[in-house]
Design an enzyme around this catalytic site. Structure first.
Site, PDB file in Angstrom:
ATOM      1  N   GLY A 265      22.139  59.470  42.355  1.00 17.67           N
ATOM      2  CA  GLY A 265      21.991  60.751  41.966  1.00 17.67           C
ATOM      3  C   GLY A 265      20.811  61.497  42.078  1.00 17.67           C
TER       4      GLY A 265
ATOM      5  N   SER B 171      16.266  61.029  46.493  1.00 17.07           N
ATOM      6  CA  SER B 171      16.430  60.238  47.813  1.00 17.07           C
ATOM      7  C   SER B 171      16.586  61.137  48.876  1.00 17.07           C
ATOM      8  CB  SER B 171      17.804  59.470  47.706  1.00 17.07           C
ATOM      9  OG  SER B 171      18.911  60.187  47.422  1.00 17.07           O
TER      10      SER B 171
ATOM     11  N   HIS C  42      22.520  69.081  46.465  1.00 16.57           N
ATOM     12  CA  HIS C  42      22.642  68.065  47.312  1.00 16.57           C
ATOM     13  C   HIS C  42      21.985  66.717  47.119  1.00 16.57           C
ATOM     14  CE1 HIS C  42      23.982  70.833  51.046  1.00 16.57           C
ATOM     15  NE2 HIS C  42      24.412  71.247  49.909  1.00 16.57           N
ATOM     16  N   ASP C  43      20.831  66.757  46.246  1.00 17.15           N
ATOM     17  CA  ASP C  43      20.273  65.434  45.891  1.00 17.15           C
ATOM     18  C   ASP C  43      21.089  64.876  45.192  1.00 17.15           C
ATOM     19  OD1 ASP C  43      18.251  63.557  46.319  1.00 17.15           O
ATOM     20  OD2 ASP C  43      17.411  64.240  44.270  1.00 17.15           O
TER      21      ASP C  43
ATOM     22  N   HIS D 185      26.235  80.351  44.362  1.00 18.26           N
ATOM     23  CA  HIS D 185      26.359  81.270  45.508  1.00 18.26           C
ATOM     24  C   HIS D 185      26.117  82.656  45.248  1.00 18.26           C
ATOM     25  CE1 HIS D 185      28.736  77.742  47.791  1.00 18.26           C
ATOM     26  NE2 HIS D 185      27.620  77.365  47.456  1.00 18.26           N
ATOM     27  N   SER D 186      26.049  83.209  44.043  1.00 21.04           N
ATOM     28  CA  SER D 186      25.789  84.707  44.035  1.00 21.04           C
ATOM     29  C   SER D 186      24.557  84.874  44.829  1.00 21.04           C
ATOM     30  CB  SER D 186      25.642  84.781  42.438  1.00 21.04           C
ATOM     31  OG  SER D 186      24.675  84.473  41.872  1.00 21.04           O
TER      32      SER D 186
ATOM     33  N   ASP E 256      27.636  87.179  49.066  1.00 17.24           N
ATOM     34  CA  ASP E 256      28.011  88.479  48.350  1.00 17.24           C
ATOM     35  C   ASP E 256      27.211  89.392  48.931  1.00 17.24           C
ATOM     36  OD1 ASP E 256      25.857  88.227  46.871  1.00 17.24           O
ATOM     37  OD2 ASP E 256      26.777  88.121  44.851  1.00 17.24           O
TER      38      ASP E 256
ATOM     39  N   THR F  67      24.944  91.202  46.918  1.00 20.71           N
ATOM     40  CA  THR F  67      23.541  91.064  46.180  1.00 20.71           C
ATOM     41  C   THR F  67      22.886  89.725  46.318  1.00 20.71           C
ATOM     42  OG1 THR F  67      24.615  90.879  44.259  1.00 20.71           O
ATOM     43  CG2 THR F  67      24.362  92.995  44.663  1.00 20.71           C
TER      44      THR F  67
ATOM     45  N   ASP G  13      17.787  61.713  42.211  1.00 18.30           N
ATOM     46  CA  ASP G  13      16.434  60.626  42.205  1.00 18.30           C
ATOM     47  C   ASP G  13      15.601  61.088  43.386  1.00 18.30           C
ATOM     48  OD1 ASP G  13      18.168  60.502  44.503  1.00 18.30           O
ATOM     49  OD2 ASP G  13      18.142  57.929  44.292  1.00 18.30           O
TER      50      ASP G  13
END
Ligand code: NAG
Ligand code: NAG
Length: 361
Positions: free
Chosen positions: A89, A93, A74-75, A199-200, A217, A219, A91
């Site tokens: 990007g 923020s 997300h950063d 996302h695993s 998932d 696991t 950084d």
């Protein structure tokens, strides 16, 4: 003579890096850690790593490790090649301007985690917010069995402007929208599918407001291939309430698994489906692809020539004895929404009855 030899060989067993590599490793000041010549600037990260491991992650692939991985994305994704005023990007923020960046949907629930990270900035003065965030992501995921050892470059300047949080992909996005967003940040569709490997080990938080920890998932504490298979299983229902923004039917609702619309879209879109399918049975490709995509993500908006390599600080993840996904109990190839024309891999089937996914935070 006999005694001297045995003392020497005992010493070489105990201190291999000192004896064998006297020329290659040097002790960090006031520390038991060793660094390569020329990288004494990395010493502060050994201390930070041990602190994060002991106090933030407790050496565990749990909620804080997941959040650290999420925040690293997300950063960094707050970057647009077409308009540099929308963010710089990777950084930091999201930490420095958290009041602004956590105002909108994908970041709404992050403040408690960001508040846990902030004290490390003051405790380790040479570490910038952008370094802390990418470092925490790399250290966090190193607790997850099967994860790659990520590259870590240090030396990002502190953020000077906030990022535009609307640059973060939404769980309701189409594959085309997400690919266009990645391209605008300097990443490819292939990078995007590789980044989905995160996302695993993921939980959806508040996508369904009644479920704060809904695994994506079966696991969620392992960096394994189950995720890529399970997202391809035909959706049959939801684990909690219906009609939530960004949620579609999951293939394993009774076990508590939630499916994001964006994940489902990427797995089934002709632009990404074959790359997706290729990750169902190839753990090395999943690891290497994630590592390479993260190496690009972690320096978005940064001048790489000004950074220095401290990857040695990142520890190896626990070994995972697995190279392919297997059908969850009761599922077979007949349940797969096959979306790529290449042959689907032959997979093992798990025995037994479907059981709820363990709730381990
Ligand atoms: C660039 O982004 C800034 C900050 O979001 C915005 O104010 C400005 O209008 C954008 N410029 C263009 C040309 O879109
Ligand atoms: C970055 O900013 C934080 C918070 O303002 C500060 O504590 C830290 O010392 C700064 N780090 C660097 C390397 O400039």
């Amino acid at each position: 003579m006999f005694t001297l030899i045995s003392v020497l060989s005992l010493a070489s067993l105990l201190l291999p890096h000192v004896l064998a590599g006297r020329n290659s490793f040097l002790r960090c000041p006031n520390s038991d850690h060793y660094h390569k010549p020329g990288s004494e600037k990395c010493c502060k990260f050994y201390a930070l790593r041990d602190d994060l491991q002991d106090n933030l992650f407790t050496n565990h692939c749990g909620d804080n490790a997941r959040l650290a991985v999420r925040v690293s994305f997300h950063d960094a994704i707050g970057y647009s090649k077409s308009n540099h005023s929308r963010g710089h990007g990777a950084d930091g923020s999201i930490l420095i301007f958290s009041d602004i960046e956590t105002q909108i949907f994908p970041n709404l629930f992050l403040p408690p985690f960001l508040d846990q990270l902030k004290p490390y900035l003051t405790k380790y003065p040479g570490v910038s917010a952008g370094d802390l965030i990418q470092f925490a992501g790399a250290v966090g995921i190193s607790n997850c069995p099967g994860a790659p050892r990520l590259q870590f470059l240090a030396g990002r300047p502190n953020a000077t402007i906030h990022g535009d949080p609307t640059l973060i992909p939404s769980p309701a996005n189409s594959a085309e929208t997400m690919i266009a967003r990645m391209n605008d940040a300097g990443l490819t569709a292939e990078d995007l599918v590789h980044l989905m490997a995160s996302h695993s080990i993921a939980h959806a938080k508040n996508v369904d407001p009644t479920l704060n920890h809904a695994p994506l998932d079966s696991t969620p504490n392992k960096f394994d291939n189950q995720y890529f298979l399970e997202i391809l299983l035909r959706g049959t229902g939801v684990p909690g309430t219906t009609k939530n923004f960004g949620e579609v039917n999951s293939g394993m609702p009774a076990q508590g698994e939630l499916r994001l619309q964006s994940d489902s879209n990427l797995a089934r879109n002709p632009l990404t489906a074959c790359k997706w399918q290729s990750l169902v049975d190839d753990h090395e490709a999943m690891k290497d692809g994630y590592k390479d995509a993260m190496a690009k993500l972690a320096v978005l908006g940064q001048d790489v020539d000004d950074l220095y390599d401290c990857s040695d600080v990142i520890q190896k993840a626990p070994f995972l004895r697995s190279c392919a996904a297997s059908y969850p109990p009761g599922k077979t190839f007949a349940d797969v929404d096959k979306s790529c024309s290449a042959p689907f891999p032959e997979l093992r089937s798990q025995r037994g009855q479907p059981t709820p996914i363990p709730q381990d935070y």
